[in-house]
Structure formats: structure tokens, C-alpha cells
Design a protein around this motif. Sequence first.
Motif, PDB file in Angstrom:
ATOM      1  N   GLU A 127       0.836  -1.202   0.000  1.00  0.00           N
ATOM      2  CA  GLU A 127       0.000   0.000   0.000  1.00  0.00           C
ATOM      3  C   GLU A 127       0.870   1.250   0.000  1.00  0.00           C
ATOM      4  OE1 GLU A 127      -3.493   1.820  -0.471  1.00  0.00           O
ATOM      5  OE2 GLU A 127      -3.165  -0.342  -0.396  1.00  0.00           O
ATOM      6  N   ARG A 128       1.965   1.236   0.793  1.00  0.00           N
ATOM      7  CA  ARG A 128       2.881   2.367   0.810  1.00  0.00           C
ATOM      8  C   ARG A 128       3.538   2.565  -0.543  1.00  0.00           C
ATOM      9  NH1 ARG A 128       6.512   1.611   6.105  1.00  0.00           N
ATOM     10  NH2 ARG A 128       7.734   3.150   5.010  1.00  0.00           N
ATOM     11  N   GLU A 129       3.830   1.433  -1.227  1.00  0.00           N
ATOM     12  CA  GLU A 129       4.424   1.528  -2.571  1.00  0.00           C
ATOM     13  C   GLU A 129       3.430   2.157  -3.538  1.00  0.00           C
ATOM     14  OE1 GLU A 129       7.394   1.295  -5.332  1.00  0.00           O
ATOM     15  OE2 GLU A 129       7.462   0.963  -3.195  1.00  0.00           O
ATOM     16  N   LYS A 130       2.111   1.788  -3.368  1.00  0.00           N
ATOM     17  CA  LYS A 130       1.089   2.398  -4.224  1.00  0.00           C
ATOM     18  C   LYS A 130       1.024   3.902  -3.995  1.00  0.00           C
ATOM     19  CE  LYS A 130      -1.957  -1.668  -4.611  1.00  0.00           C
ATOM     20  NZ  LYS A 130      -3.265  -2.223  -4.254  1.00  0.00           N
ATOM     21  N   GLU A 131       1.101   4.315  -2.694  1.00  0.00           N
ATOM     22  CA  GLU A 131       1.082   5.736  -2.383  1.00  0.00           C
ATOM     23  C   GLU A 131       2.272   6.439  -3.025  1.00  0.00           C
ATOM     24  OE1 GLU A 131       0.996   5.988   1.821  1.00  0.00           O
ATOM     25  OE2 GLU A 131      -1.063   5.267   2.011  1.00  0.00           O
ATOM     26  N   LYS A 132       3.435   5.782  -2.942  1.00  0.00           N
ATOM     27  CA  LYS A 132       4.627   6.374  -3.562  1.00  0.00           C
ATOM     28  C   LYS A 132       4.428   6.544  -5.058  1.00  0.00           C
ATOM     29  CE  LYS A 132       9.533   5.393  -4.318  1.00  0.00           C
ATOM     30  NZ  LYS A 132      10.624   4.426  -4.072  1.00  0.00           N
ATOM     31  N   LYS A 133       3.855   5.479  -5.705  1.00  0.00           N
ATOM     32  CA  LYS A 133       3.629   5.556  -7.154  1.00  0.00           C
ATOM     33  C   LYS A 133       2.601   6.632  -7.484  1.00  0.00           C
ATOM     34  CE  LYS A 133       4.891   0.783  -8.249  1.00  0.00           C
ATOM     35  NZ  LYS A 133       4.417  -0.550  -8.702  1.00  0.00           N
ATOM     36  N   LEU A 134       1.590   6.796  -6.582  1.00  0.00           N
ATOM     37  CA  LEU A 134       0.587   7.837  -6.795  1.00  0.00           C
ATOM     38  C   LEU A 134       1.232   9.210  -6.776  1.00  0.00           C
ATOM     39  CD1 LEU A 134      -2.343   8.664  -7.141  1.00  0.00           C
ATOM     40  CD2 LEU A 134      -2.606   8.612  -4.656  1.00  0.00           C
ATOM     41  N   ILE A 135       2.171   9.434  -5.803  1.00  0.00           N
ATOM     42  CA  ILE A 135       2.883  10.709  -5.725  1.00  0.00           C
ATOM     43  C   ILE A 135       3.690  10.947  -7.000  1.00  0.00           C
ATOM     44  CG2 ILE A 135       4.706  11.945  -4.487  1.00  0.00           C
ATOM     45  CD1 ILE A 135       3.722  10.563  -1.935  1.00  0.00           C
ATOM     46  N   LEU A 136       4.363   9.860  -7.473  1.00  0.00           N
ATOM     47  CA  LEU A 136       5.157   9.980  -8.700  1.00  0.00           C
ATOM     48  C   LEU A 136       4.257  10.303  -9.895  1.00  0.00           C
ATOM     49  CD1 LEU A 136       7.664   7.022  -8.225  1.00  0.00           C
ATOM     50  CD2 LEU A 136       8.076   9.450  -7.901  1.00  0.00           C
ATOM     51  N   GLU A 137       3.064   9.655  -9.956  1.00  0.00           N
ATOM     52  CA  GLU A 137       2.127   9.914 -11.055  1.00  0.00           C
ATOM     53  C   GLU A 137       1.636  11.357 -11.009  1.00  0.00           C
ATOM     54  OE1 GLU A 137      -0.369   9.425 -14.329  1.00  0.00           O
ATOM     55  OE2 GLU A 137       1.381   8.334 -13.602  1.00  0.00           O
ATOM     56  N   THR A 138       1.380  11.880  -9.771  1.00  0.00           N
ATOM     57  CA  THR A 138       0.966  13.268  -9.627  1.00  0.00           C
ATOM     58  C   THR A 138       2.043  14.215 -10.145  1.00  0.00           C
ATOM     59  OG1 THR A 138      -0.358  12.684  -7.690  1.00  0.00           O
ATOM     60  CG2 THR A 138       0.164  15.004  -8.001  1.00  0.00           C
ATOM     61  N   ASN A 139       3.309  13.918  -9.762  1.00  0.00           N
ATOM     62  CA  ASN A 139       4.419  14.733 -10.262  1.00  0.00           C
ATOM     63  C   ASN A 139       4.480  14.694 -11.786  1.00  0.00           C
ATOM     64  OD1 ASN A 139       5.261  15.570  -7.775  1.00  0.00           O
ATOM     65  ND2 ASN A 139       6.693  13.896  -7.465  1.00  0.00           N
ATOM     66  N   GLN A 143       4.192  17.716 -14.440  1.00  0.00           N
ATOM     67  CA  GLN A 143       5.177  17.970 -15.495  1.00  0.00           C
ATOM     68  C   GLN A 143       4.486  18.064 -16.849  1.00  0.00           C
ATOM     69  OE1 GLN A 143       7.730  14.631 -14.916  1.00  0.00           O
ATOM     70  NE2 GLN A 143       8.311  15.287 -12.866  1.00  0.00           N
ATOM     71  N   ASP A 144       3.489  17.162 -17.082  1.00  0.00           N
ATOM     72  CA  ASP A 144       2.756  17.214 -18.348  1.00  0.00           C
ATOM     73  C   ASP A 144       2.049  18.550 -18.506  1.00  0.00           C
ATOM     74  OD1 ASP A 144       3.601  14.684 -18.890  1.00  0.00           O
ATOM     75  OD2 ASP A 144       1.742  13.679 -18.303  1.00  0.00           O
ATOM     76  N   THR A 145       1.464  19.033 -17.399  1.00  0.00           N
ATOM     77  CA  THR A 145       0.782  20.329 -17.429  1.00  0.00           C
ATOM     78  C   THR A 145       1.759  21.443 -17.779  1.00  0.00           C
ATOM     79  OG1 THR A 145      -0.792  19.571 -15.762  1.00  0.00           O
ATOM     80  CG2 THR A 145      -0.618  21.939 -16.103  1.00  0.00           C
ATOM     81  N   SER A 146       2.958  21.406 -17.128  1.00  0.00           N
ATOM     82  CA  SER A 146       3.989  22.400 -17.428  1.00  0.00           C
ATOM     83  C   SER A 146       4.376  22.339 -18.897  1.00  0.00           C
ATOM     84  CB  SER A 146       5.204  22.157 -16.542  1.00  0.00           C
ATOM     85  OG  SER A 146       6.250  23.017 -16.888  1.00  0.00           O
ATOM     86  N   HIS A 147       4.473  21.103 -19.404  1.00  0.00           N
ATOM     87  CA  HIS A 147       4.850  20.943 -20.808  1.00  0.00           C
ATOM     88  C   HIS A 147       3.762  21.499 -21.734  1.00  0.00           C
ATOM     89  CE1 HIS A 147       6.929  19.256 -24.218  1.00  0.00           C
ATOM     90  NE2 HIS A 147       5.871  18.536 -24.571  1.00  0.00           N
ATOM     91  N   PRO A 398      11.908  14.284 -15.144  1.00  0.00           N
ATOM     92  CA  PRO A 398      12.177  14.402 -16.574  1.00  0.00           C
ATOM     93  C   PRO A 398      11.083  15.181 -17.304  1.00  0.00           C
ATOM     94  CG  PRO A 398      11.378  12.208 -16.042  1.00  0.00           C
ATOM     95  CD  PRO A 398      11.571  12.917 -14.739  1.00  0.00           C
ATOM     96  N   ILE A 399      11.493  15.910 -18.363  1.00  0.00           N
ATOM     97  CA  ILE A 399      10.570  16.605 -19.259  1.00  0.00           C
ATOM     98  C   ILE A 399      10.598  15.860 -20.584  1.00  0.00           C
ATOM     99  CG2 ILE A 399      10.056  18.759 -20.448  1.00  0.00           C
ATOM    100  CD1 ILE A 399      11.466  20.233 -18.174  1.00  0.00           C
ATOM    101  N   LEU A 400       9.443  15.385 -21.030  1.00  0.00           N
ATOM    102  CA  LEU A 400       9.360  14.562 -22.232  1.00  0.00           C
ATOM    103  C   LEU A 400       8.788  15.356 -23.396  1.00  0.00           C
ATOM    104  CD1 LEU A 400       7.863  11.328 -20.594  1.00  0.00           C
ATOM    105  CD2 LEU A 400      10.262  11.961 -20.810  1.00  0.00           C
ATOM    106  N   ASP A 401       9.247  15.010 -24.617  1.00  0.00           N
ATOM    107  CA  ASP A 401       8.679  15.641 -25.796  1.00  0.00           C
ATOM    108  C   ASP A 401       7.437  14.879 -26.249  1.00  0.00           C
ATOM    109  OD1 ASP A 401       9.553  13.332 -27.030  1.00  0.00           O
ATOM    110  OD2 ASP A 401      11.259  14.263 -28.023  1.00  0.00           O
TER     111      ASP A 401
END
Length: 699
Positions: A127-139, A143-147, A398-401
Motif C-alpha cells: 500500500e505504501r508503494e502504491k502511495e509512492k507511485k501515486l505521488i510519482l504519477e501526480t508529479n 510535469q505534463d501540465t507544465s509541458h 524528466p521533461i518529455l517531448d
Amino acid sequence: MEKDLIKVLLVEDDEVDRRLVERLLAKCSQPVEFTVESVGSMSAAAESLGSREYDLVLLDLGLPDSSGIETVQKINEVNPRTSIVVLTGSDDEETGLLAIKSGATDYLVKGQSLENLLVRTMLYALEREKEKKLILETNRRLQDTSHELFRAKQELEKKANALQKTQEELELRLEERIVELSKANELLTKLKQSERALQASEANLRKVIVTSPDGIVIVGTDGIVQFANAAAESLFGHNAESLLGELLGLPLMKGEVAEIDVVHGGVSGTAEMRVVDTEWSSQSAYLVLLRDITDSKLAEEKIKRAAQEWRTTFDSIADMISIHDKNYKITRVNKALANAFGKEPKELIGKTCYEVFHGTKQPFPNCPHMWSLKTKEPATLELFEPRLGIHLGVSTSPILDENGEVTSSVHIAKDITERKLAEDKLKEANEKLTEYNQLKDEFVSTASHELRTPLAIIMAAIRIMLDEIPGEIVEKQRDVLTTAMKNVQGLSKIIDSLLNIAKIEAGKLDLQKTVVNICELIKDTVSNCKALAQEKSLSLDCEVPEQSIDVCLDPDRIKEVLMNLISNSIKFTSEGGWIKVTCTDRDGEVLVSVRDSGVGIAEEDIPKLFDKFTQFGRKAGPGEKGTGLGLAIVKKLIEMHGGKIDVESKVNQGTIFTISLPLITKAVAEALSSERDEFVESILANNCFPSGEVAQHEA
């Protein structure tokens, strides 16, 4: 209902422990199903993690080719994305904490009753790993929004450039038309005989001027308006009738482009004005060309404002932020980073990050930017920066094209010096506290041992006097000796309590476990306390199931626990009150409650109730006395059995102490039928691992 499938890699070289874990996971009652692959060495684990994906790794710290915290680090190097739960035979809490700092999600000590704790801990880790992945997905989404914002800015710039190009083309076309008009006027002057043709040409020209989307105004040399097309009417907000014959009211500067205020869609706007010489009705005049640029000005202003807001926000962030391209070159920095290195932002742009941050000619070995370039995922790192004299927490995103390729990364460095210093101070304080605790326990234990012998001699002497062996004593002497005997016996109980707590904390108190019908144990204990309750006119009863509840425990120690709780209830319950002991089994555990109608405990005192040498619920002066160790001993004995104790109480409304113990029956042990599992059966039957291993610790 279909169960979630969880892939587990069990890294354990001890076959008995491995089989035990596999059986516990196979019997899991949670809405999940475990598929377990077992290996017995670090090399085999690395090979499995390199070729297959797992949801979770159960890791033994003592392997043939790796041991200790190094084992966690090696697993993380092979696959840092998989959760790790450490299985260890040591009760050293520092080892567990080091394992977590080295990358483990949690740890379990091979101890009492892993049956429920193992699955809960594994699910909690996932469950903690899922929370970590959720935080990463939010980030990633941020980043997608910034892009997207960056791309929107580029689109606006493209549109602005297109508008500029269109404007230049229209100007060129207009100039060409003006030239044509001039030539036409000259031709009209020279060819008066071709008046009809000239009139037709003039009509066509007027039609072009009238229908032109740009405003066209003919002004005489005296500044009087002689003609205005529909577009000009719209820009000035007046019809042609009101404009004709009136002064234009604008400075007519030939060869220059000026901006004037006009009406755009009913509101104020801006237009570009150009003035050239012309002729009108065979008279010298000025041709005033007006082009509405309100929309392009607004678009340009929005672009400038958005860029300024972005720069202001970027520079106002206290953390050190920079953007690095694929070649490790810095493309942008904020003021916080530039100020930290005593530079202007422009001095850092174009240089490589490892040259600026580390003073090297090649990338830093654990460079998070390098990791983001390789994996297209965010990365983090903590390090000490000697040039700045601070600890930094570094993260890259990372910033993706549009093709999903990494073009650059956002590099954020946060000053974590205060946190690091606080952690060091806390560690130092804990070490000192442990040292002082040990010295205190050693003193209490030594003092108690030293007091036992003289106390026994005194007690024997008083008994001899009471038995009148040295000679006959009078009644007053007997009263004094009886009082002395009671006080010596009380002192002996205090010393016994001190020695018990010292043995428990030193891990020297062994439990003699056996399978016991806890219902009968409760009945016997309540029966032994009946006389004490009757002395205060208290009602003491027990309510237990008729069928037996078999539990693996040390009967003497659990009886000691019950005696302590019942005697406490008797002490703090007024005459005419009641005490009741109940027993139930629920969800794989047995619950024993001791309830009373006594004076209760204040809410603010409950958290400290099980601390050593702590007493509550009495006023100063005569009353029930004790050592303040009883409940501390009770809690530790229950925990040694793999259980826990809870309390509910309100002042003047009574108290409820509830003990929960793991429900381990003979039927569980009999389920393991093969000869190789005999040792595992004994583990389950005794509710413990082999000697030297102690109760589990929840992270």
C-alpha cells in the motif's frame, strides 16, 4: 470474488523458515492471493529480479553470500522499484531502522505469531508503494501540465509571428496598391480625353477602398477629412457623414508608423496608422491607412505577462531549481541557486551541471539527472555539499517531448541541514537515554539482589520470635512483630517486582509455554481472589464460554497478569461495587477483559498508565500502596506472549482492561503432517521461533 494476485520473491536460505512463510502466505484469509518464488542466495535473488517482475521481496538479512544491511542495498541496486520487507532473527530495533533507511519498506523479526502480522505487513508495504507511485504519477501529471503550458506559449508565439508576417504582407500589398493608385491618378491627369475610362477605373478603385478591411481615410493638406471607408468608420466609432468635412485631429507624419486609440468591437482598441502622399479630386492629399492590431496586441501582452509570471514564480521559490538538457548543460536557473553559488544566473547557463555543482569534468556517479535520462522517471538523492556547507535533498523530474523522449529535467535541491542535524541530535539523545536506562536497570537489579538476603534473614527472625522459640512474648510484642512481618512481606513483594521487571527488560525471563484451556485458568484465578473481594464486600464474578479455548501460553505468568488486574480492581473499587472477568474468542485471538465499577482513571493519565513507577487514581495520604510496577510488568508479559493490552476508563465510571492473545490451537499444528515439517509444527505449537529469536516489531 476474484482475489488480487501478488507476486512475492522470498530470499531465505533456511528451509524451515522458508516453508513456514510459504504456508502462512498460502493460508492467507485476506482478499489477495500470493504466488511465491523462493531462492536461497543473493546471487539467485539478483538473477530473478533482473529477469522477472515482482510486487514484493521478503528478504533474510543473513544469506550465504551476503549479510546485514548490505543485503538490502544490493537488492535496491538490482531493482529499486520493488518493495522490500526484511525478515531478521535479531530484535535490535536499530538494525530494522537501518534496513528501512537503506531502502526497505518495513521489517519483521522472526518471532511470535507471524501468521497474521506477515500478511498485514506485506499488504501495508504494498500500500505504501502504491502511495509512492501515486505521488510519482501526480508529479508526472504536473510535469505534463507544465509541458502543455510551454507548448501553448510556443503556439501563441507562432500565431504572433504569423500575424506579424500577415501584417507585413498586407502592408506590401497596400503599398503596391497605393503605387497603382498614384499611377492611375497620373494617368487620369494625362488622359483627360479618356474620362469615361478614368471614371470607371476610379469607381473600381473606390470599391476596393470602400470594401478594404483596413481603414482608409483621405485627408486634404488642410487636415480636413474628404473620404472614409466603412472600416475607418468602425475604427473611429462615427459614420462617414460625421467625419467628412471635419478635422482628422491626428498628427500626420509621413513615412512613420504610429499607434492610435480606436474603437474595437465597441470597446477601446489600438490601430497602426501610416500616412502617404496621394491625390484626391485632382488635389494633393494624404492617404491615411489604419490597421486594427488590438487582438495581436492583446495576444502579445498575454505572452509577455505569462512569461513574466513564470519567471517571477520561478525566481521566488526558495529551493534551488535548475533545468538541464540531455547533455547535462544548464538551460535555466532560479535566483536561489545562483545566489547560493555567488553567481548571476547568466553565468551558470550553458555550463554543465557537474562542473557547477560538483567541480568535476564528468557526471557525478549517483547523479539523479543521469537516472532520469536513462529511466524517464523522477529520481532523488541526499548528499552533503562541502562548498555550501549544507546537506541537500536533490530530486529530478524528466521533461518529455511529444514522442515520449526525455529532452531535459527539472533539478530541485532543498536545504535539509536542519532536518539532518535534528536526526543526529535525536540519535545521540536516544543513545544517551538507552545508556542511562541500562545503568538505572542495572542499579535496580543489583540493589534488589543485595536486599533479598538480609530481608530473608529479618523475616526468618520475626517468624522465630512469633513462634516463641527464644521465649514467650506478650500480646503487645506479638502485635508489633506481626506489623513488622506484614511490612517485611510488602517489601519482599516490591523487591520481587523490581527483579521481575529487570529480568523482563534484560530478556532473561523465560516463558514455560504449554497448551492451556484459558477458561479454566480464569476460573481458578477468580476463585483465588474471592476472599480478598469479600473483605471489601465486592461482587467478583467471571463469564467464560462452556467450550474450552486452548491457547499456547505460560500459565503461571498469565495467572500473575490476571491476579494483578483483579487485585487492582479490588483496591480501587468502593464497598458494594462489582468486578467481572470475561473471555471471548474473535478473529484468531482470545480476548480477556477485567471490568470494575471503581473510581476510574483520568483521560490524561491513561497514556502513562503502563510506565514504570507510575501510580494514578489515589489522593495523598493513607490508602492502597504499591510499587507502580504492576501494570508495567503486566504489559511486558502480555507482549512476550505476542499479545497486547488496552484500557478504557472514565473517572467515577469504572475501568476495563482488555487483553488479546494469539489463538494458537493444536489443530493448527496438526495441519502440518509431513515428517520434514515436525520442527515447524513445534514452532506453531509453542508460538515462537527457535531460541535466540524474539517477538516481532511493527514498523
